[in-house]
Design a protein around this motif. Structure first.
Motif: not given
Length: 315
Positions: A75-84
């Protein structure tokens, strides 16, 4: 989805929406309405202030918020990639907000989850290496268009088309009521009502210059929904090419939007393409070199031959 996960998801849905019907929750979580009733009762018994209004639905008491929720590494990866993605592709306001959001997300993650999310992110790239980030000029245009959409104000700009009009001009001044922005095939597109064409049109932001946000207000057409909108397919021209079967994968990768069918016959791979105007795929055909031959229309065969002769003279 188990009972605990479903009840947490129901809480998130209630916090996100003012009122939610049991039938909608049942459809969302693919369960029965009776099960939703039991979940709501169980949540109420734990002290969560859920109110039900017959014929309307369920809602949370105003001012009630869930405690902070932990994230899994995925879930953290999904959010951070979206922010990228947002930082690289949107304008400065959202770019700065995305950068700040990443810092906050990383700060609240437990060390083990943070380390695992870093490890996972190092194995993935959001963008293709050959695909540039949104340029600074385009980001400025994006920011102005985005604000005009939110403020319901028309915009004026100079637009350069890929192919010239009948009079030979490629540039025109447009006044547009901007309805929404779409990121497709690596490009930002504006969807809006064009005053010149008196219809909904699509404009690539990279071809827009001299943008001005006007004081003229506009109203969104009743029932228009950007997420449901599908442009009319106006590719009415047909092109046939014969290709070396060995470059079938190359043709599929670069011309995929236009391809209707591809069939191996005696003498090569026959590819049927549908386009708005044959000239719009001239650059693709030239990029495939001597491995392809245009069979129809004759006008495109002539254009390819004309370009090949120009190249021959240069070299």
């Amino acid at each position: 989805m188990n009972k605990t996960d479903r009840q947490l998801a129901i809480m998130l849905e209630l916090q996100r929406s003012k009122v939610v019907r049991a039938e909608d929750l049942a459809a969302l979580f693919e369960t029965s309405v009776r099960t939703i009733y039991r979940d709501i009762q169980a949540l109420s018994e734990t002290g969560i202030p859920i109110f039900g209004a017959p014929g309307h639905g369920y809602s949370l008491m105003e001012g009630y918020f869930l405690p902070p929720i932990g994230f899994s590494a995925e879930e953290a990866v999904a959010l951070l990639l979206g922010a990228d993605f947002i930082e690289q592709r949107l304008d400065g306001d959202y770019g700065r907000a995305a950068k700040a959001a990443k810092s906050k997300i990383e700060a609240i993650l437990p060390e083990t989850v943070r380390d695992e999310s870093i490890r996972v992110r190092e194995t993935m790239r959001l963008l293709n290496a050959g695909e540039p980030r949104t340029g600074m000029n385009e980001k400025d245009t994006l920011g102005q268009v985005r604000r005009a959409i939110l403020e319901r104000r028309k915009i004026s700009f100079s637009y350069k088309k890929k192919t010239p009009e009948a009079d030979g001009n490629r540039k025109s001044i447009r006044e547009v009521a901007p309805y929404g922005l779409v990121f497709a095939q690596g490009n930002w597109m504006l969807i809006g009502h064009c005053g010149l064409r008196q219809d909904i049109r699509h404009f690539r932001l990279s071809r827009m210059t001299e943008l001005v946000v006007l004081d003229t207000p506009f109203a969104m057409p009743p029932g228009f929904n950007l997420s449901l909108y599908r442009p009319q397919d106006d590719r009415s021209e047909h092109v046939w090419i014969r290709a070396n079967p060995e470059i079938a994968d190359k043709i599929a990768e670069t011309g995929n939007f236009y391809i209707e069918s591809a069939e191996e016959r005696e003498g090569g791979l026959w590819v049927h393409l549908r386009v708005r105007a044959p000239e719009e795929i001239l650059h693709l055909i030239l990029s495939w070199g001597g491995d392809v031959e245009v069979m129809e229309p004759e006008s495109l065969r002539f254009r390819v031959r004309e370009e090949a002769e120009k190249m021959f003279k240069r070299y």
